[in-house]
Write a protein that holds these residues in place. Structure first.
Motif, PDB file in Angstrom:
ATOM      1  N   MET A 226      84.373   6.349  31.340  1.00  0.00           N
ATOM      2  CA  MET A 226      84.245   4.905  31.509  1.00  0.00           C
ATOM      3  C   MET A 226      84.862   4.469  32.816  1.00  0.00           C
ATOM      4  O   MET A 226      85.728   5.135  33.372  1.00  0.00           O
ATOM      5  CB  MET A 226      84.970   4.163  30.367  1.00  0.00           C
ATOM      6  N   ARG A 227      84.390   3.322  33.285  1.00  0.00           N
ATOM      7  CA  ARG A 227      85.037   2.657  34.405  1.00  0.00           C
ATOM      8  C   ARG A 227      85.888   1.520  33.880  1.00  0.00           C
ATOM      9  O   ARG A 227      85.600   0.939  32.837  1.00  0.00           O
ATOM     10  CB  ARG A 227      83.993   2.120  35.382  1.00  0.00           C
ATOM     11  N   LEU A 228      86.930   1.216  34.613  1.00  0.00           N
ATOM     12  CA  LEU A 228      87.882   0.195  34.196  1.00  0.00           C
ATOM     13  C   LEU A 228      87.917  -0.933  35.221  1.00  0.00           C
ATOM     14  O   LEU A 228      88.006  -0.683  36.422  1.00  0.00           O
ATOM     15  CB  LEU A 228      89.276   0.821  34.054  1.00  0.00           C
ATOM     16  N   ILE A 229      87.826  -2.164  34.728  1.00  0.00           N
ATOM     17  CA  ILE A 229      88.121  -3.342  35.536  1.00  0.00           C
ATOM     18  C   ILE A 229      89.438  -3.877  34.993  1.00  0.00           C
ATOM     19  O   ILE A 229      89.493  -4.428  33.891  1.00  0.00           O
ATOM     20  CB  ILE A 229      87.010  -4.401  35.456  1.00  0.00           C
ATOM     21  N   LEU A 230      90.501  -3.664  35.737  1.00  0.00           N
ATOM     22  CA  LEU A 230      91.843  -4.002  35.287  1.00  0.00           C
ATOM     23  C   LEU A 230      92.283  -5.301  35.948  1.00  0.00           C
ATOM     24  O   LEU A 230      92.363  -5.388  37.178  1.00  0.00           O
ATOM     25  CB  LEU A 230      92.810  -2.870  35.643  1.00  0.00           C
ATOM     26  N   VAL A 231      92.576  -6.311  35.141  1.00  0.00           N
ATOM     27  CA  VAL A 231      93.083  -7.588  35.647  1.00  0.00           C
ATOM     28  C   VAL A 231      94.570  -7.622  35.340  1.00  0.00           C
ATOM     29  O   VAL A 231      94.967  -7.574  34.165  1.00  0.00           O
ATOM     30  CB  VAL A 231      92.351  -8.769  34.990  1.00  0.00           C
ATOM     31  N   THR A 232      95.402  -7.678  36.377  1.00  0.00           N
ATOM     32  CA  THR A 232      96.828  -7.478  36.135  1.00  0.00           C
ATOM     33  C   THR A 232      97.696  -8.031  37.255  1.00  0.00           C
ATOM     34  O   THR A 232      97.230  -8.288  38.368  1.00  0.00           O
ATOM     35  CB  THR A 232      97.112  -5.957  35.975  1.00  0.00           C
ATOM     36  N   HIS A 233      98.987  -8.226  36.925  1.00  0.00           N
ATOM     37  CA  HIS A 233     100.020  -8.459  37.934  1.00  0.00           C
ATOM     38  C   HIS A 233     100.721  -7.146  38.290  1.00  0.00           C
ATOM     39  O   HIS A 233     101.488  -7.086  39.245  1.00  0.00           O
ATOM     40  CB  HIS A 233     101.102  -9.413  37.395  1.00  0.00           C
ATOM     41  N   ASP A 234     100.469  -6.116  37.468  1.00  0.00           N
ATOM     42  CA  ASP A 234     101.220  -4.865  37.526  1.00  0.00           C
ATOM     43  C   ASP A 234     100.594  -3.929  38.563  1.00  0.00           C
ATOM     44  O   ASP A 234      99.643  -3.201  38.273  1.00  0.00           O
ATOM     45  CB  ASP A 234     101.205  -4.222  36.133  1.00  0.00           C
ATOM     46  N   LEU A 235     101.152  -3.930  39.767  1.00  0.00           N
ATOM     47  CA  LEU A 235     100.588  -3.107  40.836  1.00  0.00           C
ATOM     48  C   LEU A 235     100.781  -1.618  40.591  1.00  0.00           C
ATOM     49  O   LEU A 235      99.979  -0.805  41.040  1.00  0.00           O
ATOM     50  CB  LEU A 235     101.188  -3.512  42.176  1.00  0.00           C
ATOM     51  N   ASP A 236     101.843  -1.253  39.896  1.00  0.00           N
ATOM     52  CA  ASP A 236     102.031   0.155  39.559  1.00  0.00           C
ATOM     53  C   ASP A 236     100.899   0.641  38.658  1.00  0.00           C
ATOM     54  O   ASP A 236     100.332   1.720  38.869  1.00  0.00           O
ATOM     55  CB  ASP A 236     103.376   0.352  38.848  1.00  0.00           C
ATOM     56  N   ALA A 237     100.573  -0.159  37.636  1.00  0.00           N
ATOM     57  CA  ALA A 237      99.475   0.191  36.732  1.00  0.00           C
ATOM     58  C   ALA A 237      98.153   0.211  37.482  1.00  0.00           C
ATOM     59  O   ALA A 237      97.306   1.091  37.259  1.00  0.00           O
ATOM     60  CB  ALA A 237      99.408  -0.798  35.576  1.00  0.00           C
ATOM     61  N   ALA A 238      97.970  -0.747  38.387  1.00  0.00           N
ATOM     62  CA  ALA A 238      96.734  -0.815  39.173  1.00  0.00           C
ATOM     63  C   ALA A 238      96.548   0.450  39.997  1.00  0.00           C
ATOM     64  O   ALA A 238      95.453   1.035  40.051  1.00  0.00           O
ATOM     65  CB  ALA A 238      96.763  -2.041  40.080  1.00  0.00           C
ATOM     66  N   GLN A 239      97.625   0.911  40.639  1.00  0.00           N
ATOM     67  CA  GLN A 239      97.533   2.101  41.477  1.00  0.00           C
ATOM     68  C   GLN A 239      97.277   3.347  40.647  1.00  0.00           C
ATOM     69  O   GLN A 239      96.523   4.239  41.051  1.00  0.00           O
ATOM     70  CB  GLN A 239      98.812   2.268  42.292  1.00  0.00           C
ATOM     71  N   THR A 240      97.873   3.395  39.452  1.00  0.00           N
ATOM     72  CA  THR A 240      97.729   4.563  38.593  1.00  0.00           C
ATOM     73  C   THR A 240      96.339   4.661  37.969  1.00  0.00           C
ATOM     74  O   THR A 240      95.768   5.748  37.868  1.00  0.00           O
ATOM     75  CB  THR A 240      98.786   4.524  37.471  1.00  0.00           C
ATOM     76  N   LEU A 241      95.782   3.521  37.589  1.00  0.00           N
ATOM     77  CA  LEU A 241      94.561   3.519  36.789  1.00  0.00           C
ATOM     78  C   LEU A 241      93.271   3.348  37.592  1.00  0.00           C
ATOM     79  O   LEU A 241      92.194   3.677  37.088  1.00  0.00           O
ATOM     80  CB  LEU A 241      94.632   2.395  35.744  1.00  0.00           C
TER      81      LEU A 241
END
Length: 295
Positions: A226-241
């Motif tokens: 799957m592809r993920l569209i991640l909406v977040t404030h968490d830049l660590d999670a954004a970079q990881t995922l």
């Protein structure tokens, strides 16, 4: 935000062919073309000036996972509403599987929901309090017209998100926040979408549960392709995922690049401010953990 999906009673043949094609390829392109969303606090003829929630957004999400980050009020929630047909653009168009959402009926948008699903920000409030976990997981299947005994599928998807089948007869109020988040993920997965939209999936979790959910999403991306569209404030999670990070501020894209590039060499002040806030948050969590272990 409701994400219940149902099959359209009558689907135009050209739309049906698009859906069948994408179902086989496990691919659903998401595209924003010059999308703007304006709100008017008072009518323009009374001198009201538009609040620009989004301004000329151009974005194609084909095979990559992407994180949409930005401060509060940047336009992230508006973007999610557009994706699920809950709001129409003031200008421009949103396409899913090549089909323009603004020209689709409610039934057609529900049909498209088989390809794109949402993990809501507040899992416990999004789960029907009168339903058991089993009923919550069966509901999307019934709504898209799938009939039969899905006990095995329900148990499998619950195991896929790391929960024991003993939870199937519990109600949402009997679950921890972390368990409720996993049930919300399982509910999105059960129709086997190829695009998963996660709205702040770690915001209500403690540091340990946060890392567990991040690890779970990494695993699901690989095993379910799957592809993920991640909406977040968490830049660590954004970079990881995610493969890419797009930074919004006041409805406009201020930075967009690979996750590594944005994290290592941010070019915009908003991105740098978000990274600085993330660093301070991580230091606070570390300090709290050290105090807890000391005690």
């Amino acid at each position: 935000m409701s994400t219940t999906c149902a099959i359209a009673a009558v689907v135009p043949s050209f739309l049906e062919s698009i859906l069948n094609k994408h179902s086989q390829l496990k691919s659903a392109e998401v595209r924003f073309e010059q999308v703007s969303v304006y709100y008017y606090p008072k009518p323009s003829w009374l001198g009201g000036k538009p609040f620009k929630a989004l301004e000329q957004l151009d974005l194609a999400i084909e095979t990559q996972s992407i994180a949409i980050v930005g401060p509060s009020g940047a336009g992230k929630s508006t973007l999610i509403e557009l994706l699920f047909g809950l709001r129409k653009p003031t200008f421009g168009e949103v396409f899913i599987c090549g089909y323009p959402l603004s020209k689709s009926s409610v039934k057609q948008r529900r049909e498209l929901c088989q390809h794109i699903q949402l993990i809501p920000q507040e899992p416990q409030s999004s789960l029907n309090p009168y339903y058991t976990v089993r009923q919550i997981l069966l509901e999307p299947l019934k709504n898209i017209g799938q009939l039969g005994d899905f006990s095995e599928k329900v148990e499998r998807v619950l195991n896929d998100v790391g929960l024991d089948i003993s939870l199937l007869e519990r109600h949402p109020q009997q679950l921890s926040v972390g368990q409720a988040q996993r049930v919300a993920i399982a509910r999105a997965l059960i129709v086997e979408p190829c695009v998963l939209v996660a709205d702040e999936p770690t915001s209500s979790l403690d540091p340990v549960s946060r890392q567990q959910i991040i690890d779970l999403l990494i695993q699901l991306k690989k095993t379910r392709q799957m592809r993920l569209i991640l909406v977040t404030h968490d830049l660590d999670a954004a970079q990881t995922l995610c493969d890419e990070i797009l930074v919004l501020d006041k409805g406009q894209v201020v930075e967009h690049g690979t996750s590594e590039r944005v994290a290592m060499t941010p070019t915009h002040s908003v991105t740098r401010a978000l990274m600085n806030a993330q660093y301070k948050s991580n230091e606070l969590i570390k300090t709290i953990g050290e105090v807890s272990y000391a005690v």
